[in-house]
Design a protein around this motif. Structure first.
Motif, PDB file in Angstrom:
ATOM      1  N   GLN A   3      35.162  38.673  50.126  1.00 21.49           N
ATOM      2  CA  GLN A   3      35.829  37.624  49.352  1.00 21.49           C
ATOM      3  C   GLN A   3      35.074  36.872  48.394  1.00 21.49           C
ATOM      4  O   GLN A   3      35.701  36.190  47.472  1.00 21.49           O
ATOM      5  CB  GLN A   3      36.758  36.901  50.311  1.00 21.49           C
ATOM      6  CG  GLN A   3      37.822  37.342  50.844  1.00 21.49           C
ATOM      7  CD  GLN A   3      37.725  38.217  51.977  1.00 21.49           C
ATOM      8  OE1 GLN A   3      36.694  38.518  52.623  1.00 21.49           O
ATOM      9  NE2 GLN A   3      38.765  38.567  52.907  1.00 21.49           N
ATOM     10  N   SER A   7      31.605  38.843  41.271  1.00 30.37           N
ATOM     11  CA  SER A   7      32.044  39.999  40.265  1.00 30.37           C
ATOM     12  C   SER A   7      33.332  40.600  40.505  1.00 30.37           C
ATOM     13  O   SER A   7      33.921  41.414  39.516  1.00 30.37           O
ATOM     14  CB  SER A   7      30.790  40.905  40.385  1.00 30.37           C
ATOM     15  OG  SER A   7      30.923  41.746  41.610  1.00 30.37           O
ATOM     16  N   ALA A   8      33.940  40.470  41.663  1.00 28.07           N
ATOM     17  CA  ALA A   8      35.143  41.263  41.766  1.00 28.07           C
ATOM     18  C   ALA A   8      36.223  40.176  41.466  1.00 28.07           C
ATOM     19  O   ALA A   8      37.307  40.744  41.612  1.00 28.07           O
ATOM     20  CB  ALA A   8      35.195  41.499  43.054  1.00 28.07           C
ATOM     21  N   PHE A   9      35.850  39.120  41.012  1.00 31.03           N
ATOM     22  CA  PHE A   9      37.045  38.079  40.705  1.00 31.03           C
ATOM     23  C   PHE A   9      37.819  38.629  39.676  1.00 31.03           C
ATOM     24  O   PHE A   9      38.925  38.463  39.772  1.00 31.03           O
ATOM     25  CB  PHE A   9      36.594  36.834  40.555  1.00 31.03           C
ATOM     26  CG  PHE A   9      36.290  35.982  42.002  1.00 31.03           C
ATOM     27  CD1 PHE A   9      35.995  36.761  43.172  1.00 31.03           C
ATOM     28  CD2 PHE A   9      36.064  34.501  41.908  1.00 31.03           C
ATOM     29  CE1 PHE A   9      35.934  36.063  44.375  1.00 31.03           C
ATOM     30  CE2 PHE A   9      35.941  33.853  43.141  1.00 31.03           C
ATOM     31  CZ  PHE A   9      35.594  34.605  44.441  1.00 31.03           C
ATOM     32  N   SER A  10      37.144  38.744  38.396  1.00 32.71           N
ATOM     33  CA  SER A  10      37.871  38.840  37.335  1.00 32.71           C
ATOM     34  C   SER A  10      39.076  40.211  37.109  1.00 32.71           C
ATOM     35  O   SER A  10      40.046  40.041  36.915  1.00 32.71           O
ATOM     36  CB  SER A  10      36.996  39.135  35.998  1.00 32.71           C
ATOM     37  OG  SER A  10      36.315  40.385  36.033  1.00 32.71           O
ATOM     38  N   PRO A  11      38.621  41.391  37.889  1.00 37.11           N
ATOM     39  CA  PRO A  11      39.461  42.432  37.875  1.00 37.11           C
ATOM     40  C   PRO A  11      40.743  41.859  38.846  1.00 37.11           C
ATOM     41  O   PRO A  11      42.050  42.485  38.343  1.00 37.11           O
ATOM     42  CB  PRO A  11      38.922  43.384  38.596  1.00 37.11           C
ATOM     43  CG  PRO A  11      37.551  43.204  39.070  1.00 37.11           C
ATOM     44  CD  PRO A  11      37.312  41.884  38.541  1.00 37.11           C
ATOM     45  N   GLN A  12      40.495  41.130  39.912  1.00 39.41           N
ATOM     46  CA  GLN A  12      41.621  40.688  40.914  1.00 39.41           C
ATOM     47  C   GLN A  12      42.403  39.946  40.001  1.00 39.41           C
ATOM     48  O   GLN A  12      43.844  39.929  40.131  1.00 39.41           O
ATOM     49  CB  GLN A  12      40.967  40.119  42.221  1.00 39.41           C
ATOM     50  CG  GLN A  12      40.395  41.063  42.999  1.00 39.41           C
ATOM     51  CD  GLN A  12      40.060  40.095  44.174  1.00 39.41           C
ATOM     52  OE1 GLN A  12      40.950  39.881  44.894  1.00 39.41           O
ATOM     53  NE2 GLN A  12      38.791  40.023  44.671  1.00 39.41           N
ATOM     54  N   ILE A  13      41.867  38.860  39.402  1.00 39.52           N
ATOM     55  CA  ILE A  13      42.890  37.890  38.755  1.00 39.52           C
ATOM     56  C   ILE A  13      43.532  38.730  37.515  1.00 39.52           C
ATOM     57  O   ILE A  13      44.790  38.378  37.230  1.00 39.52           O
ATOM     58  CB  ILE A  13      41.929  36.795  38.153  1.00 39.52           C
ATOM     59  CG1 ILE A  13      41.394  35.965  39.397  1.00 39.52           C
ATOM     60  CG2 ILE A  13      42.462  36.047  37.271  1.00 39.52           C
ATOM     61  CD1 ILE A  13      40.016  35.215  39.005  1.00 39.52           C
ATOM     62  N   ILE A  14      42.924  39.358  36.750  1.00 44.91           N
ATOM     63  CA  ILE A  14      43.497  40.146  35.809  1.00 44.91           C
ATOM     64  C   ILE A  14      44.860  40.937  36.237  1.00 44.91           C
ATOM     65  O   ILE A  14      45.796  40.970  35.777  1.00 44.91           O
ATOM     66  CB  ILE A  14      42.621  40.893  34.902  1.00 44.91           C
ATOM     67  CG1 ILE A  14      41.607  40.209  34.007  1.00 44.91           C
ATOM     68  CG2 ILE A  14      43.145  42.108  33.929  1.00 44.91           C
ATOM     69  CD1 ILE A  14      40.639  40.763  33.435  1.00 44.91           C
ATOM     70  N   TRP A  15      44.447  41.804  37.322  1.00 47.34           N
ATOM     71  CA  TRP A  15      45.615  42.553  37.609  1.00 47.34           C
ATOM     72  C   TRP A  15      46.605  41.638  38.324  1.00 47.34           C
ATOM     73  O   TRP A  15      47.657  42.239  38.539  1.00 47.34           O
ATOM     74  CB  TRP A  15      44.893  43.661  38.607  1.00 47.34           C
ATOM     75  CG  TRP A  15      44.518  44.835  37.794  1.00 47.34           C
ATOM     76  CD1 TRP A  15      43.254  44.941  37.380  1.00 47.34           C
ATOM     77  CD2 TRP A  15      45.112  45.740  37.240  1.00 47.34           C
ATOM     78  NE1 TRP A  15      43.146  45.972  36.453  1.00 47.34           N
ATOM     79  CE2 TRP A  15      44.178  46.523  36.309  1.00 47.34           C
ATOM     80  CE3 TRP A  15      46.563  46.287  36.899  1.00 47.34           C
ATOM     81  CZ2 TRP A  15      44.663  47.702  35.782  1.00 47.34           C
ATOM     82  CZ3 TRP A  15      46.810  47.326  36.417  1.00 47.34           C
ATOM     83  CH2 TRP A  15      45.922  48.046  35.544  1.00 47.34           C
ATOM     84  N   LEU A  16      46.138  40.633  39.139  1.00 48.34           N
ATOM     85  CA  LEU A  16      47.311  39.767  39.608  1.00 48.34           C
ATOM     86  C   LEU A  16      48.260  39.257  38.451  1.00 48.34           C
ATOM     87  O   LEU A  16      49.351  39.215  38.591  1.00 48.34           O
ATOM     88  CB  LEU A  16      46.822  38.646  40.415  1.00 48.34           C
ATOM     89  CG  LEU A  16      47.417  37.475  40.545  1.00 48.34           C
ATOM     90  CD1 LEU A  16      48.509  37.979  41.764  1.00 48.34           C
ATOM     91  CD2 LEU A  16      46.915  36.119  40.975  1.00 48.34           C
ATOM     92  N   THR A  19      50.180  42.429  37.229  1.00 48.05           N
ATOM     93  CA  THR A  19      51.432  42.922  38.091  1.00 48.05           C
ATOM     94  C   THR A  19      52.442  41.884  38.545  1.00 48.05           C
ATOM     95  O   THR A  19      53.849  42.214  38.439  1.00 48.05           O
ATOM     96  CB  THR A  19      50.684  43.334  39.532  1.00 48.05           C
ATOM     97  OG1 THR A  19      50.019  42.371  39.868  1.00 48.05           O
ATOM     98  CG2 THR A  19      49.861  44.639  39.313  1.00 48.05           C
TER      99      THR A  19
END
Lengths: 168, 243
Positions: A3, A7-16, A19
């Motif tokens: 968590q 580096s994994a934040f931006s894809p999660q936020i963008i896809w959040l 969607t």
């Protein structure tokens, strides 16, 4: 801890965002208005049916009321008719009775007349037969015929004496 | 070996399709996939299962209508008439979190609500929206929110500090509550699951525990979605009505 992998934040936020915007658009534009409509229509239909039931009930109530009124009217009518008929009958009966009593008293009078006549006739015939018996008896007893007037007087004086006194 | 048994391994973000927008990493990951799946499932329930003009709803439609009425009641109870405008947003938040939590309960799936990046983004967005609503509705009167009526003047500096802190910690409490609950539950399941095989025949004991915890986790999945949504309602209500 995955968590905290920045580096994994931006894809999660963008896809959040992608969607969630899709979901929001579908819910706000399609799903919710449609379901809201369905619920509203159903509620309207239920209300309509309830209203119809209510008005039917009112109607049946007025029907029952008018039925009761009709019954009461008929009852009143019947009572009046009975009263009237009873009155009529009693009037007629009184009338008949009066007629009858008039006729009866007439008949009584004529019968009384007849009786008085018969009584007079009978008295007269008693006097005559008594006179004839007396003259015959005197003829047999003393051999002479008394005058008609003397016999008549004797008979009427004897007959006018009450029967009780003769016995004495 | 150690990696496969790591209880946190289930939370790893795996890039499925690398996408770059300029310097920004917008890769399609397992998290994105489950977000899409959530949207598909929620939309299937709310759109496809609902037949217009059906006087008597079927099972799925009943579920959709119950969800609608559940959130509609929550909004009208907590916000009142002015809440109507925010109903689609609140409903979408509820569906998104609920389906995310529930789909995460499927073994080998991924729970995107167990990531602080996701929950914090949602919470910060809600926080910003609520603050904007409050300013648009009340202008500078909004600052009276930080001083509840009836507080003695002597206490007011302290109260203002406390209220401001509590206001600005809202997004963190909102996001950490959801993320921590989901993560803890899934980690617990994984840890208990790790005992089953090594214990051999006695593995039935942790299996029984797993069954109980999974039941609890389903409750938590729903409960956290509910809490997240109702807190959103309360924040919007605060913004509209102040205290």
């Amino acid at each position: 801890m995955p968590q905290l992998d920045v580096s994994a934040f931006s894809p999660q936020i963008i896809w959040l965002i992608i969607t969630f915007v899709i979901l929001y658009a579908l819910m706000a534009k399609v799903a919710l208005p449609r379901i809201g409509n369905i619920l509203e229509q159903r509620q309207a239909r239920i209300d309509d049916n309830l209203d119809a039931a209510q008005s039917l009930r009112r109607e049946s109530n007025t029907d029952a009321e008018s039925y009761d009124q009709a019954i009461a009217g008929a009852r009143e009518n019947a009572r009046l008719t009975i009263q009237k008929t009873i009155k009529e009958i009693s009037v007629e009966t009184a009338h008949h009775q009066e007629e009858l009593s008039v006729r009866l008293s007439g008949e009584l009078k004529s019968a009384e007349d007849l009786i008085t006549d018969a009584k007079a006739a009978a008295t007269k015939s008693i006097h005559e037969s008594a006179a004839s018996i007396t003259s015959e008896a005197i003829k047999i007893l003393i051999g002479e015929k008394p005058t008609e007037n003397a016999i008549k007087n004797a008979v009427s004086s004897a007959l006018s004496v009450p029967t009780g006194e003769i016995k004495k | 070996m150690a990696d496969a048994h790591n209880p946190l391994e289930q939370f790893v973000i795996q890039t499925w399709i690398p996408i770059k927008i300029g310097d920004l990493d917008a890769s399609f990951t397992n998290s994105s996939a489950f977000m899409l799946l959530t949207v598909v499932c929620a939309s299937a329930l709310m759109v496809l299962a609902v037949r217009p003009r059906s006087g008597v709803p079927g099972r799925w439609q009943l579920l959709a209508e119950l969800s609608y009425q559940f959130i509609a009641k929550m909004v009208s109870d907590n916000i009142g008439k002015e809440g109507r405008a925010y109903f689609p947003l609140i409903f979408s938040i509820f569906m998104f979190v609920l389906f995310g939590n529930l789909i995460g309960m499927v073994p080998y799936s991924f729970t995107f609500t167990s990531h602080i990046a996701v929950t914090l983004t949602m919470a910060v967005a809600i926080f910003l929206m609520v603050t904007v609503i409050a300013f648009v509705k009340h202008g500078f009167k909004f600052f009276s929110f930080f001083l509840p009526a009836g507080v003695p003047i002597v206490l007011s500096p302290l109260m203002i500090v406390i209220e401001v802190i509590s206001y600005f910690t809202r997004p963190f409490s909102l996001s950490v509550r959801l993320f921590a609950n989901m993560m803890a539950g899934h980690t617990l399941l994984k840890v208990i699951g790790g005992f089953v095989i090594p214990l051999g025949i006695f593995g039935v004991v942790p299996v029984a525990g797993l069954v109980a915890v999974i039941g609890l986790e389903f409750l938590i999945a729903f409960l956290q979605a509910y809490i997240f949504t109702i807190l959103t309602c309360i924040y919007i209500n605060d913004a509209i009505h102040l205290h």
